[in-house]
Design a protein around this motif. Structure first.
Motif, PDB file in Angstrom:
ATOM      1  N   PRO A 120     -16.512  34.253 -43.284  1.00  0.00           N
ATOM      2  CA  PRO A 120     -15.921  32.968 -43.691  1.00  0.00           C
ATOM      3  C   PRO A 120     -14.682  33.140 -44.572  1.00  0.00           C
ATOM      4  O   PRO A 120     -13.730  32.356 -44.452  1.00  0.00           O
ATOM      5  N   PHE A 121     -14.657  34.164 -45.437  1.00  0.00           N
ATOM      6  CA  PHE A 121     -13.477  34.380 -46.269  1.00  0.00           C
ATOM      7  C   PHE A 121     -12.265  34.707 -45.407  1.00  0.00           C
ATOM      8  O   PHE A 121     -11.153  34.220 -45.666  1.00  0.00           O
ATOM      9  N   CYS A 122     -12.471  35.502 -44.364  1.00  0.00           N
ATOM     10  CA  CYS A 122     -11.375  35.847 -43.461  1.00  0.00           C
ATOM     11  C   CYS A 122     -10.849  34.602 -42.747  1.00  0.00           C
ATOM     12  O   CYS A 122      -9.633  34.466 -42.534  1.00  0.00           O
ATOM     13  N   PHE A 123     -11.731  33.700 -42.373  1.00  0.00           N
ATOM     14  CA  PHE A 123     -11.302  32.452 -41.744  1.00  0.00           C
ATOM     15  C   PHE A 123     -10.537  31.547 -42.719  1.00  0.00           C
ATOM     16  O   PHE A 123      -9.700  30.741 -42.295  1.00  0.00           O
ATOM     17  N   ILE A 128      -5.643  29.508 -47.500  1.00  0.00           N
ATOM     18  CA  ILE A 128      -5.229  30.005 -48.814  1.00  0.00           C
ATOM     19  C   ILE A 128      -3.734  30.313 -48.805  1.00  0.00           C
ATOM     20  O   ILE A 128      -3.009  29.988 -49.762  1.00  0.00           O
ATOM     21  N   HIS A 129      -3.252  30.920 -47.718  1.00  0.00           N
ATOM     22  CA  HIS A 129      -1.815  31.176 -47.583  1.00  0.00           C
ATOM     23  C   HIS A 129      -1.012  29.886 -47.650  1.00  0.00           C
ATOM     24  O   HIS A 129       0.045  29.823 -48.282  1.00  0.00           O
ATOM     25  N   LEU A 143       6.841  39.348 -57.043  1.00  0.00           N
ATOM     26  CA  LEU A 143       5.554  38.941 -57.603  1.00  0.00           C
ATOM     27  C   LEU A 143       4.765  38.096 -56.617  1.00  0.00           C
ATOM     28  O   LEU A 143       3.531  38.217 -56.529  1.00  0.00           O
ATOM     29  N   GLY A 144       5.452  37.242 -55.861  1.00  0.00           N
ATOM     30  CA  GLY A 144       4.764  36.368 -54.913  1.00  0.00           C
ATOM     31  C   GLY A 144       3.904  37.109 -53.906  1.00  0.00           C
ATOM     32  O   GLY A 144       2.715  36.787 -53.739  1.00  0.00           O
ATOM     33  N   LEU A 151      -5.159  37.784 -53.765  1.00  0.00           N
ATOM     34  CA  LEU A 151      -6.117  36.699 -53.565  1.00  0.00           C
ATOM     35  C   LEU A 151      -6.606  36.597 -52.124  1.00  0.00           C
ATOM     36  O   LEU A 151      -7.484  35.777 -51.833  1.00  0.00           O
ATOM     37  N   THR A 152      -6.053  37.386 -51.222  1.00  0.00           N
ATOM     38  CA  THR A 152      -6.431  37.293 -49.802  1.00  0.00           C
ATOM     39  C   THR A 152      -6.720  38.659 -49.192  1.00  0.00           C
ATOM     40  O   THR A 152      -7.871  39.034 -48.985  1.00  0.00           O
TER      41      THR A 152
END
Length: 573
Positions: A120-123, A128-129, A143-144, A151-152
């Motif tokens: 689910p995190f991968c989905f 998130i992006h 930094l970005g 976070l991903t």
């Protein structure tokens, strides 16, 4: 430990249901044999390679490493339209190494259900992006990319490697304290990073499944197949948003959402495609009246939207540098004979279109077929030219055909940095061979003049071509006004040592274009003493030094691009 009674071990008590079983059918265990002091049967010290490979736990460990490396490559693809390929990769490999080491240190500390959360995190990563990219102007570069991958991508790599170690220990029978299996896994992880990067680059292309988002969803699905008892239902909100409302997705519905978003800033997306050099798109600025072609976080060129007039034979470019390249025709002495041009790097085709309009027999070398397609479709690149789709290195190396050219235009800038191999002494020597004795070459280089990279390029070009003059696109800033001096430079060089001089252009040279009348003849010459000629020339296979400086130059280019188009254009793709 007190030794057990041998008699009680040799003659176990009979239980109900075992009274009729022959005594010899009951074999002592290996542990009992050890306790009795007898020699057990010889057990292999390690499993055979075949048994390890066929073990389901070992297979899952290897599959997780493969998926983690593929995810790392796809993560870079998703960052490049927002931050550029070069800045995004600046600290990427350090982050991957840190993620692997963190997985090693966390062994035995993570809860058992952590493997179920990977899928689910991968989905959720595309969603998130979507939100993190909106902070790109605030976070800045580099930094970005670091924050976004922390976070991903990096957490996913850490948990994937952690689970791979767990499966590998179960498959090999090794103990948790053993480091040898983990060391072997790290070597495999390092090798597979490069393999997957090349594989993803080769697979990326038009179509949803070959797009950045499409590959991200495929990786998430494969995680669900590899990991047992994966929980899928938490993924549904993210998948629904990605397929319906995420503008980074290339489906028709999400493209409509993207155009609605771009309309707020006065832009319209005409077409977009994934390709081998990056994310290519064509946009119209309806407020200012111009059209641009984009590749990742860079503009390949643009034209003003002008009404059709009988005297205007070509488009009006928005960048002066492309018209300056056409000044290669103005270098004296002029000849009335039929001329030929080799153009390396197409962009929107500003210079080649003008050369074709002048009757010059033009050959274009462009590695990206989508760039050529969009230049023809949206920027009126004439079809009466020879087109070579492929690597310019191979084209220059293949001099057996005996082809030679009066003019060569070398313009390969993309995404904040040029391919360093196309500025090596070996490649330029190949172009020297392709140039006729009285021929002229124009080389576009974009970078910070104050950085050593500019001096390396100058030293290399002048070591191959004996007569050169260098011009910049705009006037040099006053000393101390700007911390950097990022600009486009054009090197005009000859094959012989005759000095470079320009004839006065005529009305016919301008092709009815006001931009050419204003900018085609170079004005802002760079004095040779600006460059450090004590540096080494750039050699093939030894480009690390210039690539290091180009990384800083690419960050400067990123800042410039953010002033050319609104942040929303770059963040929403």
């Amino acid at each position: 430990m007190a030794r057990r009674n041998n008699k009680s071990q040799s003659f176990p008590s009979h239980k109900k249901g075992h009274a009729d079983r022959p005594a010899q059918s009951i074999q002592p265990s290996a542990a009992a044999a050890v306790e009795q002091g007898s020699a057990p049967a010889e057990v292999p010290a390690s499993k055979s390679l075949l048994s390890l490979v066929t073990n389901i736990k070992t297979q899952r460990a290897l599959q997780l490493i493969l998926l983690a490396c593929t995810q790392a490559a796809v993560s870079q693809l998703n960052l490049s339209p927002v931050y550029g390929a070069v800045p995004s990769a600046l600290y990427h490999r350090y982050g991957l190494t840190g993620a692997f080491l963190l997985a090693f240190l966390l062994r035995g500390y993570l809860p058992p259900w952590i493997g179920q959360a990977i899928t689910p995190f991968c989905f959720w990563i595309p969603l998130i992006h979507f939100f993190l990219f909106k902070l790109s102007a605030t976070l800045g570069n580099p930094l970005g990319p670091i924050v976004t991958e922390c976070l991903t991508c990096f957490p996913l790599i850490t948990v994937s490697v952690y689970m791979a170690m767990e499966f590998l220990e179960q498959g090999t029978g090794s103990q948790q304290g053993d480091t040898f299996p983990s060391m072997g896994l790290f070597v495999l992880f390092t090798i597979m990073q490069r393999v997957c990067k090349a594989l993803v680059a080769a697979v990326t292309g038009p179509g949803f499944l070959r797009s950045r988002i499409g590959m991200q969803l495929m990786i998430a699905s494969l995680y669900g197949m590899v990991l047992p008892k994966s929980v899928i239902w938490p993924s549904l909100p993210s998948v629904a948003f990605t397929m319906v409302a995420n503008p980074h997705c290339s489906l028709s519905r999400t493209t409509e959402v993207l155009n609605n978003t771009l309309a707020l800033d006065g832009y319209t997306l005409l077409e977009r495609k994934e390709s081998i050099t990056g994310y290519i798109s064509v946009l119209d600025d309806t407020r200012r009246g111009l059209r641009v072609m984009r590749c990742d976080h860079s503009l390949l060129g643009g034209e003003w939207s002008m009404p059709t007039k009988p005297w205007r034979r070509v488009g009006e470019p928005i960048y002066a540098i492309f018209t300056m390249l056409e000044a290669v025709r103005l270098v004296e002495p002029a000849s009335a004979s039929q001329k030929s041009l080799l153009n390396i790097g197409l962009g929107i085709g500003t210079a080649p279109s003008a050369m074709i309009a002048h009757g010059v027999d033009t050959t274009i070398v462009e590695i990206d077929p989508v760039v050529h397609e969009f230049a023809t479709k949206y920027f009126a690149l004439p079809v009466n030219h020879t087109y070579y789709m492929g690597d310019a290195l191979a084209f220059a190396a293949n001099t057996s055909s005996g082809a030679s050219y009066d003019y060569i235009i070398h313009d390969v800038f993309t995404g904040g940095a040029e391919p360093a191999e196309l500025f090596t002494m070996e490649f330029l020597t190949g172009l020297h061979t392709l140039l006729k004795p009285e021929g002229v070459i124009a080389i576009n280089y974009a970078g910070d003049i104050a950085m050593p990279a500019a001096s390396i390029i100058y030293r290399t070009i002048t070591s191959v071509f004996p007569s050169c003059r260098v011009y910049r696109e705009d006037e040099a800033p006053a000393p101390g006004v700007k911390p950097d001096d990022f600009t486009n430079m054009v090197f005009f060089c000859r094959k012989n040592d005759r000095p470079i001089t320009f004839r006065k252009p005529t009305e016919a040279d301008f092709l009815g274009s006001g931009a050419r009348r204003e900018y085609m003849l170079p004005h802002h010459e760079i004095a040779p003493e600006i460059f450090d000629t004590s540096v080494e020339v750039l050699r093939s296979g030894k480009t690390k030094e210039i690539e290091k400086w180009q990384a800083q130059s690419a960050i400067g280019h990123w800042k410039v691009m953010r002033t050319v188009l609104p942040d929303a254009i770059w963040e929403n793709w």
